[in-house]
Design an enzyme around this catalytic site. Structure first.
Site, mmCIF file in Angstrom:
data_model
loop_
_atom_site.group_PDB
_atom_site.id
_atom_site.type_symbol
_atom_site.label_atom_id
_atom_site.label_comp_id
_atom_site.label_asym_id
_atom_site.label_seq_id
_atom_site.Cartn_x
_atom_site.Cartn_y
_atom_site.Cartn_z
ATOM 1 N N GLY A 101 18.370 -6.026 -0.054
ATOM 2 C CA GLY A 101 18.312 -7.270 -0.809
ATOM 3 C C GLY A 101 17.028 -8.055 -0.683
ATOM 4 O O GLY A 101 16.826 -9.022 -1.415
ATOM 5 N N ASP A 108 0.879 -1.168 0.000
ATOM 6 C CA ASP A 108 0.000 0.000 0.000
ATOM 7 C C ASP A 108 0.914 1.214 0.000
ATOM 8 O O ASP A 108 1.594 1.489 0.992
ATOM 9 C CB ASP A 108 -0.876 -0.038 1.260
ATOM 10 C CG ASP A 108 -1.779 1.175 1.389
ATOM 11 O OD1 ASP A 108 -1.576 2.157 0.640
ATOM 12 O OD2 ASP A 108 -2.681 1.134 2.242
ATOM 13 N N LYS A 126 -3.636 -3.410 8.311
ATOM 14 C CA LYS A 126 -3.619 -4.877 8.208
ATOM 15 C C LYS A 126 -2.725 -5.281 7.046
ATOM 16 O O LYS A 126 -2.236 -4.436 6.309
ATOM 17 C CB LYS A 126 -5.048 -5.380 8.009
ATOM 18 C CG LYS A 126 -5.815 -5.504 9.309
ATOM 19 C CD LYS A 126 -5.413 -6.757 10.081
ATOM 20 C CE LYS A 126 -5.943 -6.654 11.494
ATOM 21 N NZ LYS A 126 -5.301 -7.591 12.403
ATOM 22 N N TYR A 167 0.528 -0.282 15.268
ATOM 23 C CA TYR A 167 -0.416 -0.595 14.218
ATOM 24 C C TYR A 167 -0.214 0.297 12.993
ATOM 25 O O TYR A 167 -0.263 1.506 13.094
ATOM 26 C CB TYR A 167 -1.867 -0.471 14.709
ATOM 27 C CG TYR A 167 -2.794 -0.846 13.593
ATOM 28 C CD1 TYR A 167 -2.936 -2.188 13.260
ATOM 29 C CD2 TYR A 167 -3.410 0.113 12.835
ATOM 30 C CE1 TYR A 167 -3.704 -2.542 12.182
ATOM 31 C CE2 TYR A 167 -4.185 -0.233 11.757
ATOM 32 C CZ TYR A 167 -4.323 -1.556 11.438
ATOM 33 O OH TYR A 167 -5.062 -1.908 10.347
HETATM 34 C C1 F6R Z 1 -7.674 -0.484 7.345
HETATM 35 C C2 F6R Z 1 -7.476 0.849 6.803
HETATM 36 C C3 F6R Z 1 -8.476 1.893 7.082
HETATM 37 C C4 F6R Z 1 -7.921 2.947 8.045
HETATM 38 C C5 F6R Z 1 -8.967 4.023 8.359
HETATM 39 C C6 F6R Z 1 -8.396 5.130 9.234
HETATM 40 O O1 F6R Z 1 -6.666 -1.348 6.939
HETATM 41 O O2 F6R Z 1 -6.492 1.104 6.158
HETATM 42 O O3 F6R Z 1 -9.679 1.362 7.533
HETATM 43 O O4 F6R Z 1 -7.498 2.334 9.227
HETATM 44 O O5 F6R Z 1 -9.432 4.605 7.160
HETATM 45 O O6 F6R Z 1 -7.296 5.658 8.593
HETATM 46 P P1 F6R Z 1 -6.435 6.882 9.149
HETATM 47 O O7 F6R Z 1 -6.026 6.506 10.537
HETATM 48 O O8 F6R Z 1 -5.288 6.948 8.187
HETATM 49 O O9 F6R Z 1 -7.310 8.090 9.097
HETATM 50 MG MG MG Z 2 -4.111 1.689 3.337
HETATM 51 MG MG MG Z 3 -4.868 -2.415 1.860
#
Ligand code: F6R
Ligand code: MG
Ligand code: MG
Length: 389
Positions: free
Chosen positions: A109, A17, A237, A234
């Site tokens: 690497g 991502d 995921k 965190y």
């Molecule tokens: C789950 C994910 C989203 C973000 C949510 C809050 O993997 O990427 O659900 O956790 O949109 O995002 P932030 O904290 O960046 O505002």
């Molecule tokens: Mg994301």
């Molecule tokens: Mg994703």
């Protein structure tokens, strides 16, 4: 299955991502374009045999073939370069969470442990080599445990386990413990009860490879990166990928896909903190809009010929999956109505990197002793296998 002079083909699926348009829901086409250009140049130079770039939700997916084997530093370096250049564009466009999964600048690497997810396998191509690349968003690698079990160990899913002599001996499952960094191999069908005792905890024990028992031939591989463990906090995921070989001695394409007909509950979804159904979709529906989900999985079918990727076929883009999707959406409604309550929200052990510990810390002095009997709080075991001590 050695075949003399023939050279093995490696399929490497590496994803990250690196930023999304409008929240965390979908990759921007310009970042796909720049990653494609990087891989096209590598193909011209002969490093890659072939490639296909796509996205599922906010994950940029590099599907590559080459002759260099798994964990090759040049292939991983190439993926890293593609993600870096795509991140540059993501930053220019002000995309959301640009560069999210590139956790470190210290590439040396191998992308493992740096953020991207990796599923790679190497094999001698059969005369026809049909594979399926699975890519999921808003969930974790253990989301593939249940389907992998169904595909390679459950005769109610895979008819060939009973009626095809080439499948009848069964498969071996490599199960990886993401907390302890160790693995154990189970044979199916004879050890399925032991195996299920572990892989029923998909946040920790992950089926990361499946091999055919009679000849050790690789059948499936799943990415096992867990970003939260890598980063120490965190950061999203892990949105896993998997590659599965199919047909003539492996489960048929339809048997492999059948394992996704039941939209099972997986961890992930909004803020990586909720259970929701895994909904199989075609690429055109691979965007996470409802409560940043629900978690979705795409299946692209290819035939690999001398390393060339023939295809893809967008396998879940078919009316045959409409009822699965409808059920998934009903489950979505049902789960959503629980709001912040478990089991929609994940349990406390999985909420470690959220505000939950901070809330407990903040209010700790407001608890008053009542003099009533105390019960030991449920402990999160760090070593499940030594529970006899
Ligand atoms: C789950 C994910 C989203 C973000 C949510 C809050 O993997 O990427 O659900 O956790 O949109 O995002 P932030 O904290 O960046 O505002
Ligand atoms: Mg994301
Ligand atoms: Mg994703």
């Amino acid at each position: 299955m050695s075949s003399g002079e023939k050279i093995k083909t490696t399929v490497s699926v590496i994803k990250a991502d690196i930023g999304s348009l409008a929240g965390h829901h979908v990759v921007h086409p310009d970042t796909i374009a720049v990653a494609s250009r990087v891989l096209a140049e590598a193909k011209m130079k002969g490093l890659l045999t072939d490639y296909y770039v796509t996205n599922v939700g906010d994950d940029l997916q590099l599907i590559m073939t080459h002759k260099r084997g798994v964990d090759d530093s040049e292939i991983h370096g190439l993926a890293w370069q593609a993600f870096k250049e795509a991140t540059k564009v993501a930053k220019e466009l002000g995309l959301y969470a640009a560069g999210q999964d590139l956790l470190s600048d210290a590439f040396s690497g191998n992308v493992r442990g740096l953020g991207p997810g990796v599923a790679e396998m190497e094999f001698y191509e059969r005369p026809a080599e049909p594979i399926i690349v699975f890519m999921a968003d808003k969930t974790e690698p253990g989301a593939f445990n249940l389907p992998m079990y169904r595909i390679f160990a459950d005769p109610f899913n895979t008819a060939g386990l009973v009626i095809d002599p080439r499948l009848h001996d069964g498969f071996k499952f490599e199960v990886f413990d993401v907390y302890e960094g160790r693995e154990v191999v189970f044979k199916a069908p004879e050890e399925i009860y032991d195996m299920l005792a572990l892989i029923g905890t998909p946040g920790r024990f992950i089926v990361r490879r499946v091999r055919r028992k009679i000849d050790d031939e690789i059948a499936a591989v799943v990415s096992v990166e867990r970003l939260s463990l890598i980063a120490g906090q965190y950061v999203g995921k892990d949105d896993p990928v998997a590659v599965v070989r199919t047909q003539s001695g492996f489960p048929a394409v339809g048997e492999v896909l059948e394992a996704f007909a039941h939209p099972h509950l997986v961890a992930g979804w909004m803020r990586g903190s909720h259970h929701g159904p895994l909904m199989p979709v075609g690429l055109r529906h691979a965007k996470m809009t409802r409560f940043d989900g629900p978690p979705r999985v795409v299946a692209l079918g290819f035939n690999v010929k001398n390393g060339r990727l023939i295809g893809p076929a967008d396998l879940f883009d078919d009316v045959a999956w409409d009822e699965t999707r409808r059920l998934a959406l009903m489950i979505t409604d049902y789960m959503r109505r629980h709001g912040p309550f478990m089991p929609h929200r994940l349990g406390p052990d999985e909420m470690e990197y959220t505000t939950l510990p901070q809330v407990l810390e903040k209010i700790k002095n407001r608890f008053v002793e009542t003099g009533e009997r105390k019960a030991a709080p449920p402990k999160v075991k760090t070593d499940l296998l030594s529970h006899h001590d």
